[in-house]
Design a protein around this motif. Structure first.
Motif, short mmCIF file in Angstrom:
data_model
loop_
_atom_site.label_atom_id
_atom_site.label_comp_id
_atom_site.label_asym_id
_atom_site.label_seq_id
_atom_site.Cartn_x
_atom_site.Cartn_y
_atom_site.Cartn_z
N LEU A 105 -38.24 -16.81 -72.00
CA LEU A 105 -37.78 -16.26 -70.73
C LEU A 105 -36.26 -16.31 -70.63
O LEU A 105 -35.63 -15.41 -70.06
N LEU A 106 -35.66 -17.34 -71.19
CA LEU A 106 -34.20 -17.44 -71.18
C LEU A 106 -33.55 -16.32 -71.97
O LEU A 106 -32.42 -15.91 -71.69
N SER A 107 -34.26 -15.78 -72.95
CA SER A 107 -33.70 -14.71 -73.79
C SER A 107 -34.07 -13.32 -73.29
O SER A 107 -33.73 -12.32 -73.93
N ASP A 108 -34.78 -13.23 -72.18
CA ASP A 108 -35.23 -11.94 -71.64
C ASP A 108 -34.29 -11.51 -70.51
O ASP A 108 -34.29 -12.13 -69.44
N PRO A 109 -33.51 -10.44 -70.69
CA PRO A 109 -32.55 -10.02 -69.65
C PRO A 109 -33.22 -9.67 -68.32
O PRO A 109 -32.67 -9.98 -67.25
N ASP A 110 -34.39 -9.04 -68.36
CA ASP A 110 -35.09 -8.69 -67.12
C ASP A 110 -35.46 -9.94 -66.33
O ASP A 110 -35.28 -10.01 -65.11
N ILE A 111 -35.99 -10.93 -67.03
CA ILE A 111 -36.42 -12.15 -66.35
C ILE A 111 -35.21 -12.95 -65.88
O ILE A 111 -35.25 -13.59 -64.81
N GLN A 112 -34.14 -12.93 -66.64
CA GLN A 112 -32.91 -13.59 -66.19
C GLN A 112 -32.43 -13.01 -64.87
O GLN A 112 -31.99 -13.73 -63.97
N ARG A 113 -32.51 -11.68 -64.74
CA ARG A 113 -32.09 -11.03 -63.50
C ARG A 113 -32.98 -11.44 -62.33
O ARG A 113 -32.49 -11.76 -61.24
N VAL A 114 -34.29 -11.40 -62.55
CA VAL A 114 -35.20 -11.81 -61.48
C VAL A 114 -34.97 -13.27 -61.11
O VAL A 114 -35.01 -13.64 -59.92
N ASN A 115 -34.70 -14.10 -62.09
CA ASN A 115 -34.42 -15.51 -61.83
C ASN A 115 -33.20 -15.65 -60.91
O ASN A 115 -33.20 -16.47 -59.98
N ARG A 116 -32.17 -14.84 -61.15
CA ARG A 116 -30.97 -14.89 -60.31
C ARG A 116 -31.23 -14.31 -58.92
O ARG A 116 -30.54 -14.66 -57.96
N TRP A 117 -32.21 -13.42 -58.81
CA TRP A 117 -32.52 -12.80 -57.52
C TRP A 117 -33.32 -13.71 -56.59
O TRP A 117 -33.60 -13.32 -55.45
N PHE A 118 -33.69 -14.90 -57.05
CA PHE A 118 -34.59 -15.75 -56.25
C PHE A 118 -34.13 -15.95 -54.81
O PHE A 118 -34.94 -15.84 -53.88
N PRO A 119 -32.85 -16.25 -54.54
CA PRO A 119 -32.44 -16.40 -53.13
C PRO A 119 -32.69 -15.15 -52.30
O PRO A 119 -33.16 -15.22 -51.16
N ALA A 120 -32.38 -13.98 -52.87
CA ALA A 120 -32.60 -12.72 -52.14
C ALA A 120 -34.09 -12.46 -51.94
O ALA A 120 -34.50 -11.99 -50.86
N LEU A 121 -34.91 -12.77 -52.94
CA LEU A 121 -36.35 -12.57 -52.81
C LEU A 121 -36.96 -13.54 -51.80
O LEU A 121 -37.94 -13.21 -51.13
N THR A 122 -36.37 -14.71 -51.69
CA THR A 122 -36.81 -15.67 -50.67
C THR A 122 -36.56 -15.13 -49.28
O THR A 122 -37.42 -15.20 -48.39
N ALA A 123 -35.38 -14.56 -49.08
CA ALA A 123 -35.07 -13.95 -47.79
C ALA A 123 -36.01 -12.79 -47.50
O ALA A 123 -36.52 -12.63 -46.39
N ALA A 124 -36.28 -11.98 -48.53
CA ALA A 124 -37.14 -10.81 -48.36
C ALA A 124 -38.56 -11.21 -47.98
O ALA A 124 -39.20 -10.55 -47.14
N THR A 125 -39.09 -12.28 -48.58
CA THR A 125 -40.48 -12.66 -48.33
C THR A 125 -40.67 -13.17 -46.91
O THR A 125 -41.78 -13.16 -46.38
N LEU A 126 -39.60 -13.63 -46.26
CA LEU A 126 -39.68 -14.08 -44.88
C LEU A 126 -39.37 -12.96 -43.89
O LEU A 126 -39.95 -12.89 -42.80
N LEU A 127 -38.44 -12.09 -44.26
CA LEU A 127 -38.02 -11.03 -43.35
C LEU A 127 -38.94 -9.81 -43.37
O LEU A 127 -39.07 -9.12 -42.36
N ALA A 128 -39.57 -9.53 -44.52
CA ALA A 128 -40.44 -8.35 -44.61
C ALA A 128 -41.59 -8.40 -43.60
O ALA A 128 -41.89 -7.38 -42.95
N PRO A 129 -42.29 -9.55 -43.44
CA PRO A 129 -43.35 -9.58 -42.42
C PRO A 129 -42.80 -9.34 -41.01
O PRO A 129 -43.45 -8.67 -40.20
N ALA A 130 -41.63 -9.91 -40.72
CA ALA A 130 -41.04 -9.71 -39.40
C ALA A 130 -40.72 -8.24 -39.16
O ALA A 130 -40.98 -7.69 -38.08
N LEU A 131 -40.17 -7.58 -40.17
CA LEU A 131 -39.86 -6.16 -40.06
C LEU A 131 -41.12 -5.35 -39.85
O LEU A 131 -41.18 -4.47 -38.97
N ALA A 132 -42.15 -5.64 -40.64
CA ALA A 132 -43.42 -4.91 -40.50
C ALA A 132 -44.04 -5.15 -39.13
O ALA A 132 -44.51 -4.21 -38.48
N GLY A 133 -44.04 -6.40 -38.68
CA GLY A 133 -44.62 -6.70 -37.37
C GLY A 133 -43.88 -6.03 -36.24
O GLY A 133 -44.49 -5.53 -35.29
#
Length: 318
Positions: free
Chosen positions: A151-179
């Motif tokens: 996984l450390l040698s996979d550029p796609d997974i490295q990017r997703v790994n760095r996106w974790f803070p943004a994905l954390t925000a999205a997983t909380l805000l998306a339900p609020a937006l939908a509701g």
């Protein structure tokens, strides 16, 4: 095995992600009794729970940790993103911890075994807390270079790994937006944030953690394994099949954990769908004759597989 310690910022975030949703879960019962829970909230909570749970069970666990199948690039990235929205930590750290768990299952070196402190009642109570969530508050950091070099040698997974803070925000805000959009109200956004955001995350956390704790302490052990893993049927649906844990530890790379008749495994069924669509290939379906060698006393006729699964490659163990 270890790679230093977590930073103070990482420790703060671990506590924040574990405690805040848990407090929401505690508050959920009195809130549901009097006000603040509608069918929109229930529907959104079920949708986001299912989506994020399958991201962990199929993506983080069966695919990235154990290589139970091969995936197209699009599915690979989608599974990494979906698993990250479960708020259980960045993908590389999650996979490294879980591979370390299998390497040292219920022995010294296992990051979350409930059996590390002894077998007395007091030791098991301490072990349960440690396995369930206490281990996350320890500062030790699993060596990803040793346990997840792919996984450390996979550029796609490295990017997703760095996106974790943004994905954390999205997983909380998306339900609020939908509701908010469905009810066209700020109140609908607030209740959806609470139920489909915080409470959903907390429930998924405790279901996942229960596989680490309960499923290594109590349940059925039909297969021979090198540890104390057990099948615990009450969690089968909520965990999407992960609580067939003794079956999993007996053959870790298999795509299906619920291998006996009547054992519901939603994750395996979705992998089967991915295979039919051509998104997943080389799926490691279990073969009855192999699993029978690990059985303690049951008959091979106790297994129930779709016929096409019985002709796939034999599962291998780590």
């Amino acid at each position: 095995m270890l790679a230093g310690e977590k930073s103070p910022a990482e420790m703060f975030l671990v506590k924040l992600f574990a405690v805040i949703p848990a407090l929401a879960l505690v508050a959920a019962v009195p809130l549901a009794w009097g006000w603040g829970l509608g069918w929109v909230d229930v529907g959104l909570a079920v949708f986001f729970y299912t989506f994020t749970c399958l991201g962990v069970t199929i993506g983080f666990h069966r695919y990235f940790t154990h290589g139970a199948f091969k995936a197209t690039r699009a599915l690979r990235i989608a599974l990494a993103v979906a698993g990250s929205t479960a708020m259980q930590g960045p993908i590389i750290g999650w996979v490294a911890d879980h591979r370390r768990h299998h390497a040292y299952a219920d022995r010294e070196g296992d990051p979350h075994s409930p059996w590390l402190f002894g077998t007395s009642a007091r030791a098991l109570a301490k072990g349960f807390w440690h396995a369930h969530m206490g281990w996350m508050f320890r500062r030790e950091l699993t060596n990803a270079a040793r346990f997840a070099p792919d996984l450390l040698s996979d550029p796609d997974i490295q990017r997703v790994n760095r996106w974790f803070p943004a994905l954390t925000a999205a997983t909380l805000l998306a339900p609020a937006l939908a509701g908010g959009l469905i009810t066209w109200s700020w109140w609908g956004a607030l209740t959806a944030f609470f139920w489909a955001g915080l409470v959903r995350v907390a429930l998924l956390h405790h279901v996942t953690w229960s596989v680490n704790s309960i499923c290594h302490m109590i349940g059925d052990r039909p297969f021979t394994a090198r540890d104390k893993s057990a099948n615990f049927w009450p969690l089968a649906i909520l965990s999407m099949g992960e609580s067939w844990h003794n079956s999993h530890h007996a053959d870790p790379t298999c795509a299906r954990h619920g291998v006996r008749r009547g054992q519901i495994d939603i994750s395996a069924r979705l992998i089967w769908v991915f295979e039919k669509l051509g998104w997943a290939t080389n799926v490691r379906w279990p073969r009855p004759e192999r699993l029978a060698r690990n059985l303690k006393a049951q008959s091979v006729n106790d297994f129930a597989f779709p016929q096409e699964e019985m002709h796939q490659s034999t599962c291998s163990t780590r």
